[in-house]
Design an enzyme around this catalytic site. Structure first.
Site, PDB file in Angstrom:
ATOM      1  N   ASP A   7       0.968  -1.198   0.003  1.00  9.94           N
ATOM      2  CA  ASP A   7       0.012  -0.012  -0.178  1.00  9.94           C
ATOM      3  C   ASP A   7       1.091   1.246  -0.060  1.00  9.94           C
ATOM      4  OD1 ASP A   7      -2.229   1.676   0.437  1.00  9.94           O
ATOM      5  OD2 ASP A   7      -2.094   1.370   2.447  1.00  9.94           O
ATOM      6  N   SER A   8       0.371   2.479  -0.172  1.00 12.39           N
ATOM      7  CA  SER A   8       1.013   3.643   0.058  1.00 12.39           C
ATOM      8  C   SER A   8       1.563   3.938   1.338  1.00 12.39           C
ATOM      9  CB  SER A   8       0.087   4.934  -0.353  1.00 12.39           C
ATOM     10  OG  SER A   8      -0.674   4.761   0.417  1.00 12.39           O
ATOM     11  N   TYR A  39      -1.049   8.422  -2.080  1.00 12.64           N
ATOM     12  CA  TYR A  39      -1.341   8.068  -3.637  1.00 12.64           C
ATOM     13  C   TYR A  39      -2.425   8.827  -4.119  1.00 12.64           C
ATOM     14  CZ  TYR A  39       2.047   4.186  -4.175  1.00 12.64           C
ATOM     15  OH  TYR A  39       3.215   3.413  -3.955  1.00 12.64           O
ATOM     16  N   CYS A  70      -4.357  -1.669  -1.827  1.00 12.55           N
ATOM     17  CA  CYS A  70      -4.681  -0.126  -1.878  1.00 12.55           C
ATOM     18  C   CYS A  70      -5.646   0.204  -3.364  1.00 12.55           C
ATOM     19  CB  CYS A  70      -3.250   0.649  -2.372  1.00 12.55           C
ATOM     20  SG  CYS A  70      -3.669   2.502  -2.700  1.00 12.55           S
ATOM     21  N   THR A  72      -6.716   2.703  -4.567  1.00 12.37           N
ATOM     22  CA  THR A  72      -6.152   3.735  -5.346  1.00 12.37           C
ATOM     23  C   THR A  72      -5.407   3.089  -6.657  1.00 12.37           C
ATOM     24  OG1 THR A  72      -6.383   5.511  -3.374  1.00 12.37           O
ATOM     25  CG2 THR A  72      -5.174   6.047  -5.491  1.00 12.37           C
ATOM     26  N   GLU A 148      -1.470   8.262   8.532  1.00 16.76           N
ATOM     27  CA  GLU A 148      -0.069   8.497   8.492  1.00 16.76           C
ATOM     28  C   GLU A 148       0.793   8.979   9.479  1.00 16.76           C
ATOM     29  OE1 GLU A 148       1.772   6.319   6.483  1.00 16.76           O
ATOM     30  OE2 GLU A 148      -0.049   5.449   6.040  1.00 16.76           O
ATOM     31  N   CYS A 180     -11.156   2.747   0.893  1.00 14.72           N
ATOM     32  CA  CYS A 180      -9.784   3.142   1.154  1.00 14.72           C
ATOM     33  C   CYS A 180      -9.223   2.197   2.276  1.00 14.72           C
ATOM     34  CB  CYS A 180      -9.354   4.586   1.223  1.00 14.72           C
ATOM     35  SG  CYS A 180      -7.617   5.134   1.665  1.00 14.72           S
ATOM     36  N   HIS A 182      -6.750   2.861   4.519  1.00 14.38           N
ATOM     37  CA  HIS A 182      -6.641   3.591   5.496  1.00 14.38           C
ATOM     38  C   HIS A 182      -7.801   3.862   6.368  1.00 14.38           C
ATOM     39  CE1 HIS A 182      -2.727   4.291   3.569  1.00 14.38           C
ATOM     40  NE2 HIS A 182      -2.345   5.179   4.696  1.00 14.38           N
TER      41      HIS A 182
HETATM   42  N1  DGL Z   1      -4.742   3.022   1.368  1.00 12.82           N
HETATM   43  C1  DGL Z   1      -4.966   3.672  -0.078  1.00 12.82           C
HETATM   44  C2  DGL Z   1      -6.222   3.192  -0.551  1.00 12.82           C
HETATM   45  O1  DGL Z   1      -6.808   2.086  -0.187  1.00 12.82           O
HETATM   46  C3  DGL Z   1      -4.860   4.931  -0.524  1.00 12.82           C
HETATM   47  C4  DGL Z   1      -3.923   5.962   0.388  1.00 12.82           C
HETATM   48  C5  DGL Z   1      -3.429   7.116  -0.258  1.00 12.82           C
HETATM   49  O2  DGL Z   1      -3.976   8.004  -0.699  1.00 12.82           O
HETATM   50  O3  DGL Z   1      -2.202   7.033  -0.287  1.00 12.82           O
HETATM   51  O4  DGL Z   1      -6.758   3.959  -1.512  1.00 12.82           O
END
Ligand code: DGL
Length: 266
Positions: A7-8, A39, A70, A72, A148, A180, A182
């Site tokens: 993931d990011s 990301y 992730c 994204t 983060e 997402c 996160h």
């Molecule tokens: N955790 C990532 C997702 O599921 C994106 C987080 C980011 O913007 O880096 O989309």
């Protein structure tokens, strides 16, 4: 051989967590691209380049399959990566389909990053499954920043979410899709704001089920004899290529897993 999960940032631990429950005998490489997070506020082209670098790292580290943990990165880069790399690539996407099915005619709110909301992949998914036009999309970029920096429960988080959700008549909604990875860290604050009968759903279980299916199909699943013990060195953690090894770093990871375990049941 290993399974790569990336993931990011720390959002991808949601999928690692699920994988350790469902496929405990595998060896994992967890990679958070923290130098380049978030990301979700970048362009697709930028995300494709970043994901390509991580995929290169995964193939160099003996991975038999990679989970893009992730939403994204999946939306922006999964197809391109599947054309380029030979190993199976499993991506997570917002759980829109089960949410529409389970909302019993009530509205569905899909929260994700700005890039996921803009990407054709999500727009097409919604078109396919939302015959009754019940789905709304909401970008919540700041939750990734909060996560983060390890800020999970605070007045600022609550105020941000209350404000973002104030545009919706929440009583009309049956499901909130956490689109997402996160966002899973904030289920307690979402729970506080949402009416009791709004259910939260994310794609992590379905994604790991798909990983299990792919491993079985390619006869690559690890099985242990009953007498063998699962050893707890089965995950190596990397942050943009640097291995997390210190006691302090590993203690933080443990704390994150514990938080996710508490959030899982909400
Ligand atoms: N955790 C990532 C997702 O599921 C994106 C987080 C980011 O913007 O880096 O989309």
């Amino acid at each position: 051989m290993n399974i790569g999960i990336f993931d990011s940032g720390i959002g991808g631990l949601t999928l690692l967590h699920q994988a350790l429950v469902m496929l405990p005998n595998e060896k994992y490489i967890f990679y958070a691209d923290t130098d380049n997070a978030p990301y979700g506020t970048k362009s697709s082209a930028q995300v494709i380049t970043l994901v390509d670098n991580v995929m290169h790292f995964m193939t160099e580290h003996n991975c038999k399959a990679v989970v893009i943990a992730c939403n994204t990165a999946t939306a922006a880069a999964a197809e391109t990566m599947r054309r380029k790399y030979k190993i199976p690539i499993i991506g997570i996407e917002p759980a829109v389909k089960p949410a529409v099915r389970e909302s019993h005619g009530k509205r569905v709110l899909v929260a994700a990053t700005p890039l996921t909301v803009r990407e054709e992949k999500l727009q097409n998914l919604v078109k396919r499954v939302d015959d009754a036009h019940l789905v709304d999309l909401l970008a919540l970029p700041r939750l990734v920043e909060f996560a983060e920096r390890g800020e999970f429960e605070s007045d600022a988080v609550e105020q941000y979410l209350r404000e973002a959700l104030s545009a919706y008549v929440l009583e009309k909604y049956g499901e909130l899709v956490l689109g997402c990875t996160h966002f899973n860290y904030f289920k307690d604050t979402f729970r506080k704001i949402l009416p009791k009968d709004v259910h939260m759903i994310d794609g992590s279980e379905g994604t790991i089920r798909q990983l299990a299916f792919v491993l079985e199909r390619t006869s690559q699943a690890e099985t242990l004899r009953a007498s063998e013990q699962k050893n707890d060195t089965s995950v190596r953690y990397f942050s943009s290529g640097r291995e997390w090894k210190s006691e302090q770093e590993l203690a933080y990871i443990r704390q994150l897993h514990e938080r996710l375990e508490r959030m899982r049941v909400l």
